[in-house]
Design a protein around this motif. Structure first.
Motif, mmCIF file in Angstrom:
data_model
loop_
_atom_site.group_PDB
_atom_site.id
_atom_site.type_symbol
_atom_site.label_atom_id
_atom_site.label_comp_id
_atom_site.label_asym_id
_atom_site.label_seq_id
_atom_site.Cartn_x
_atom_site.Cartn_y
_atom_site.Cartn_z
ATOM 1 N N HIS A 55 -37.562 44.103 41.634
ATOM 2 C CA HIS A 55 -38.414 45.122 41.005
ATOM 3 C C HIS A 55 -39.153 44.451 39.855
ATOM 4 C CE1 HIS A 55 -37.422 48.839 43.051
ATOM 5 N NE2 HIS A 55 -36.142 48.531 43.007
ATOM 6 N N ARG A 56 -40.474 44.373 39.964
ATOM 7 C CA ARG A 56 -41.277 43.680 38.960
ATOM 8 C C ARG A 56 -42.397 44.531 38.392
ATOM 9 N NH1 ARG A 56 -40.809 39.920 43.157
ATOM 10 N NH2 ARG A 56 -39.601 38.046 42.654
ATOM 11 N N ILE A 57 -42.525 45.755 38.843
ATOM 12 C CA ILE A 57 -43.707 46.532 38.471
ATOM 13 C C ILE A 57 -43.627 47.065 37.049
ATOM 14 C CG2 ILE A 57 -42.930 48.833 39.232
ATOM 15 C CD1 ILE A 57 -45.802 48.971 40.585
ATOM 16 N N GLY A 58 -42.413 47.165 36.503
ATOM 17 C CA GLY A 58 -42.232 47.666 35.150
ATOM 18 C C GLY A 58 -41.972 46.558 34.151
ATOM 19 N N GLY A 97 -40.841 38.418 31.674
ATOM 20 C CA GLY A 97 -41.566 37.296 31.110
ATOM 21 C C GLY A 97 -40.913 36.671 29.898
ATOM 22 N N SER A 98 -39.811 37.261 29.407
ATOM 23 C CA SER A 98 -39.165 36.772 28.183
ATOM 24 C C SER A 98 -38.204 35.624 28.422
ATOM 25 C CB SER A 98 -38.409 37.923 27.510
ATOM 26 O OG SER A 98 -37.312 38.342 28.315
ATOM 27 N N ASN A 99 -37.792 35.433 29.690
ATOM 28 C CA ASN A 99 -36.777 34.445 30.051
ATOM 29 C C ASN A 99 -35.409 34.770 29.447
ATOM 30 O OD1 ASN A 99 -35.994 32.206 31.563
ATOM 31 N ND2 ASN A 99 -36.334 30.768 29.890
ATOM 32 N N GLY A 239 -32.664 31.886 28.858
ATOM 33 C CA GLY A 239 -32.795 30.723 29.709
ATOM 34 C C GLY A 239 -31.556 30.431 30.511
ATOM 35 N N SER A 240 -31.003 29.237 30.343
ATOM 36 C CA SER A 240 -29.835 28.817 31.113
ATOM 37 C C SER A 240 -28.660 28.502 30.196
ATOM 38 C CB SER A 240 -30.179 27.593 31.953
ATOM 39 O OG SER A 240 -30.658 26.538 31.127
ATOM 40 N N ASP A 241 -28.458 29.308 29.167
ATOM 41 C CA ASP A 241 -27.369 29.113 28.214
ATOM 42 C C ASP A 241 -26.025 29.191 28.934
ATOM 43 O OD1 ASP A 241 -25.575 29.078 26.169
ATOM 44 O OD2 ASP A 241 -26.356 30.818 25.111
ATOM 45 N N ASP A 242 -25.309 28.056 28.976
ATOM 46 C CA ASP A 242 -24.048 28.013 29.713
ATOM 47 C C ASP A 242 -22.973 28.880 29.073
ATOM 48 O OD1 ASP A 242 -25.134 26.304 31.554
ATOM 49 O OD2 ASP A 242 -24.448 24.483 30.534
ATOM 50 N N GLU A 243 -23.091 29.144 27.777
ATOM 51 C CA GLU A 243 -22.077 29.937 27.080
ATOM 52 C C GLU A 243 -22.538 31.373 26.835
ATOM 53 O OE1 GLU A 243 -19.049 28.793 26.509
ATOM 54 O OE2 GLU A 243 -19.663 26.920 27.490
ATOM 55 N N GLY A 244 -23.697 31.727 27.358
ATOM 56 C CA GLY A 244 -24.247 33.047 27.058
ATOM 57 C C GLY A 244 -23.420 34.195 27.586
ATOM 58 N N HIS A 245 -22.570 33.920 28.577
ATOM 59 C CA HIS A 245 -21.769 34.988 29.168
ATOM 60 C C HIS A 245 -20.570 35.350 28.308
ATOM 61 C CE1 HIS A 245 -19.604 31.343 30.333
ATOM 62 N NE2 HIS A 245 -18.533 32.107 30.460
ATOM 63 N N ALA A 246 -20.241 34.543 27.306
ATOM 64 C CA ALA A 246 -18.956 34.673 26.623
ATOM 65 C C ALA A 246 -19.024 35.447 25.311
ATOM 66 C CB ALA A 246 -18.383 33.279 26.359
ATOM 67 N N ASP A 247 -20.146 36.116 25.027
ATOM 68 C CA ASP A 247 -20.241 36.818 23.734
ATOM 69 C C ASP A 247 -20.889 38.190 23.879
ATOM 70 O OD1 ASP A 247 -22.796 35.993 24.304
ATOM 71 O OD2 ASP A 247 -23.216 35.186 22.312
ATOM 72 N N ASP A 248 -20.513 38.917 24.938
ATOM 73 C CA ASP A 248 -21.067 40.251 25.171
ATOM 74 C C ASP A 248 -20.169 41.332 24.563
ATOM 75 O OD1 ASP A 248 -23.043 38.995 26.598
ATOM 76 O OD2 ASP A 248 -22.226 39.500 28.568
#
Length: 867
Positions: A55-58, A97-99, A239-248
């Motif tokens: 879904h890309r229209i919004g 578009g923010s990545n 982006g591709s932050d390898d540790e981004g999953h660990a601080d939600d």
């Protein structure tokens, strides 16, 4: 599955045959989770049509799969390539578009009691790589796309939104589906799910995707105590932050303060949310927003809802999730931890436990002496500051008899700017309340409200039974605002006491319970025609539908005006406004110091026409000296009969309203009175044009000083004034959908009247002519090879004719069939791409061309191509 689909070899490249599965057992559990993140696994032999689309229209790009999952993390189609476009699909990029990614993956879960057994089927469980929902083999299992943006396209039939994706899958496949954590094989519920997702580009709906599930019992046994749920693992990072999953962090938002017009109340939003713990505000690439899931429709009005979250440590015994004390049947998960629900029975227990977990940031506040919740242990402070968190939002119970279908609707919603204070994270883990107070859920709550309104339009009696939904009677005086809540039959839903109502507004906040799946939309675009002539284009349009269609939400005629656009290609960014018209009307702002506006001036009403303002606030309805714009914030209007009422006025748009004077748009029949009927076939003969349109709604404008040898794109849009009561800005029809191309050359009527002969340009055609860079062919930024964008033009053609190009030796190079209607702006124009009938690029040399009309008359010419 059947319907509209991409055809040819691409279908079978993008819809991989075979499900990629991993065996899920206790010994491989840690490896499976890591492997899932890296897209590993063993191939299975199940041949099904796994497809993924974006879904890309919004404003949110969200991946959807035809296996009961969203995002790219649980996909089986590999790589993540859009089935319809071939583009790479992002899991959930927000804003687009923010990545910045806001989702690893999500999955649909459903469980039931069948006879005396407890069974659960899941799109994925996020841990043991279990997959239990599968589509059919291609092409029957292929995903379908539909859209309301192309009325003349096959995609339009049955479309609900601007971007529909429809899938069908079942839980009946057992071959190569691995056993669960405890070694139990998959036992199907025997259900078939039709999964439709809808997205829009309009400002109020661009931050959400609606999902509508139709769950059918295709077995012979009754499914009782049915619970359904949505499992979400976000992993928020740039982006591709390898540790981004660990601080939600995640939590649940029940209500949030809202104001629509004069109504101020706590809106019930009921959304499960997840976000980065601090928004990374101190970095160059912040992830400060939030995503959430809202339950929009269930099969029954009364239901039990559960919200459970847990964190993943990579070790089952270390998993943690909130658990209540002293429940009648406390369940040991059998994994050594308090978190991940492995196996059917544990999953079903989580879906049906009626537990609402506290928000994650409060976990360190739970002490051993807490009477409701189990103590989270020594790692509570770590959990409270963010972890690899997942949540499950579930509801039930229901019963599904054999052959019966139950509907469920959900929304995946984004909200901007949850995090606004870079120092707020310092409040954790010791002061979670201050941390929570500094989070801004306002945009998320507004978008969640719109999700519910699009599903079921408030105040709209869809089934025509006299019930339009629930509404507020909002009463205000100079000191307070109090509400009475009614349904549309006049029955009081709830009431506040001790109020003295001096001003009252009615505001519908809930629909009639019958799905609409329809958002507020601009007025329909007018019918329009482009009539070319030398160096100019005449634009004719008829606005009957634009000016007489009521808005779906407000039920008002909210037409505001027209805009005429001109572009050099059909991309929306290429168009510019060349003419506009809008009704002369004004917004009335009322001073109310209790409003949520920054300066106390609130917009509470729809725009007023200048005539209505003269009657209301001028000396008389004929008071031509009354100027609304003379009343400003520093010199507002004070009504003589109501000295406490203070107003000022602002133009709604540009008020370019004097046709043919301050706008080049003019009435084609300026003296034509309003028609006796809005149905052309029922109107008087003198009220209708020769081609059957009402004269009163006919408009025209001309665009001149155009280059005759290049193509222009034209469109005419309609726009409304929005909905101040709902906080909705003006909406306009698409500038690119329905656009028409034309060359500013003589049209057929002029060609025939003047006896103009057909000709070719540019002649000679030069390979070094830089036609593309000069805008004469193709687009400068097009990724197509330059040899596939070349254009040779034939002009002054009959609307129906055959063009043939020959070598000097008489060999046929190419035949073009020119078949246009008289009202087509390209009726006298055709293009040749310089490709031969053998699909090869033409070579240098001299050529002859002929144009043969329907009568057999032939015109002959010659051309040169210099390569």
């Amino acid at each position: 599955m059947f319907g509209d689909m991409t055809t040819g070899k691409l279908d079978f490249v993008l819809c991989l045959l075979g499900a990629t599965l991993l065996a899920g057992n206790a010994s491989s559990r840690v490896a499976a989770d890591a492997d899932q993140k890296e897209r590993g696994g063993n191939k299975a032999t199940v041949s099904v049509a796994h497809c993924i689309a974006g879904h890309r229209i919004g404003a949110m790009e969200l991946a959807v799969n035809n296996n009961g999952t969203i995002g790219t993390g649980f996909r089986v189609a590999s790589p993540a390539t859009d089935f319809f476009t071939g583009e790479s699909v992002l899991s959930c990029e927000y804003p687009r578009g923010s990545n910045v990614q806001y989702l690893f993956a999500g999955a649909f879960w459903i469980g039931a009691v069948v006879d005396r057994d407890t069974l659960v089927s899941v799109g994925a469980d996020g841990w043991s790589y279990t997959r239990e929902l599968y589509p059919d083999a291609p092409p029957f299992g292929n995903m379908i796309k539909r859209s309301i943006t192309h009325p003349n396209s096959p995609l339009y039939d049955g479309a609900v939104s601007e971007e529909d994706y429809i899938s069908v899958y079942t839980d009946t496949i057992t071959q190569d589906v691995p056993a669960d954590f405890f070694g139990r094989p998959h036992i199907p519920l025997n259900i078939e799910i039709t999964d439709a997702s809808y997205a829009w580009s309009y400002s109020y709906a661009e931050d959400l995707v609606l999902f509508d599930y139709q769950i059918k019992n295709i077995g012979v046994r009754e499914l009782t105590e049915v619970y359904m749920g949505v499992y979400v693992d976000a992993d928020v990072y740039f982006g591709s932050d390898d540790e981004g999953h660990a601080d939600d962090l995640c939590g649940f938002l029940h209500t949030y303060p809202a104001q629509f017009g004069s109504c101020v109340f706590n809106d019930t939003v009921n959304i499960a949310w997840i976000a980065d713990n601090d928004g990374d505000l101190d970095t160059e690439n912040p992830a400060e927003h939030v995503t959430a899931t809202r339950i929009v429709r269930t099969p029954a009005e009364e239901m039990e809802v559960s919200f459970n979250w847990w964190i993943s440590n990579g070790n089952a015994s270390m998993d943690f999730g909130p658990r209540r004390k002293n429940v009648e049947h406390f369940r040991d998960l059998g994994t050594g931890g308090l978190g991940t629900p492995e196996g059917d029975v544990n999953k079903y227990d989580f879906m049906s436990n009626r537990e609402f977990d506290y928000d994650q940031e409060f976990v360190a506040s739970i002490q051993p002496t807490d009477t409701l919740w189990l103590f989270p242990g020594d790692d509570a402070a770590k959990f409270a500051t963010g972890f690899d968190t997942r949540y499950l939002l579930s509801f039930g119970p229901f019963t599904i008899r054999p052959g019966q279908t139950l509907p469920v609707s959900l929304a995946y919603v984004g909200g901007m700017d949850l995090h606004t204070d870079a120092g707020n994270f310092g409040n954790l883990p010791n002061d979670p309340q201050t941390f929570w107070d500094n989070l801004d859920f306002s945009d998320l709550a507004t978008n969640a409200t719109w999700a519910a309104w699009i599903y079921d339009n408030p105040g709209v009696d869809t089934d025509q039974d006299g019930f339009c939904g629930l509404y507020h009677i909002c009463c205000s005086d100079s000191e307070t605002v109090l509400d009475t809540f009614y349904d549309s039959t006049g029955n009081i839903d709830s009431i506040t006491t001790g109020w003295n109502c001096t001003i009252a507004d009615t505001f519908y906040y809930q629909g009639d319970g019958v799905p609409d799946f329809r958002g507020a939309a601009p007025p329909p675009a007018p019918d329009f025609w482009v009539e070319p002539s030398a160096n100019k284009l005449r634009i004719r349009f008829n606005g009957l539908r634009s000016e007489t269609t009521k808005d779906a939400f407000s039920r008002l005629h909210d037409f505001e005006g027209y805009r005429v656009y001109l572009g050099r290609d059909d991309r929306s960014t290429s168009f510019g406004v060349v003419a506009s018209y809008d009704v002369e009307d004004y917004n009335k702002l009322t001073y109310d110091p209790t409003s949520n506006t920054p300066d106390g001036w609130a917009l509470l009403d729809v725009p007023f026409t200048i005539d209505s303002l003269r009657c209301l606030y001028g000396d008389s309805c004929e008071d031509m000296n009354f100027d609304p714009l003379s009343y400003t914030r520093s010199s507002c209007f004070i009504h003589p009969n109501f000295p406490d009422s203070q107003f000022l006025f602002e133009a709604q748009d540009y008020n370019v309203s004097e046709l043919g004077v301050d706008t080049p748009i003019r009435k084609t029949y300026p003296e034509q009175p309003y028609p006796s009927s809005l149905i052309p076939d029922s109107a008087q003969p003198n009220e209708v044009t020769d081609d059957g349109y009402l004269k009163y709604f006919e408009y025209e404008t001309e665009i001149d000083n155009l280059l005759p040898t290049v193509a222009y794109w034209v469109n005419v849009t309609a726009f409304d004034y929005g909905s101040p009561e709902s906080g909705l800005s003006s909406l306009e029809t698409s500038v690119s959908v329905g656009a028409r191309s034309a060359y500013p050359l003589a049209g057929w009527e002029e060609v025939e009247a003047k006896g103009l002969k057909a000709y070719v340009y540019p002649n000679p055609y030069r390979i070094d002519g830089d036609y593309r860079d000069r805008g004469l062919e193709g687009r400068v930024d097009s990724d197509r090879p330059i040899d596939r964008t070349r254009v040779l033009n034939f002009a002054n053609l009959p609307p129906k004719c055959t063009i043939r190009i020959f070598t000097v030796d008489g060999d046929l190079v190419r035949e073009l069939i020119h078949d246009k209607s008289l009202d087509d702006p390209k009726a006298s124009h055709e293009e040749w791409d310089l490709i031969t009938r053998n699909t090869q690029m033409v070579v240098s040399g001299f050529y002859y061309w002929t144009v043969e009309d329907e009568k057999g008359d032939v015109q002959i010419g010659k051309l040169a191509i210099i390569m």
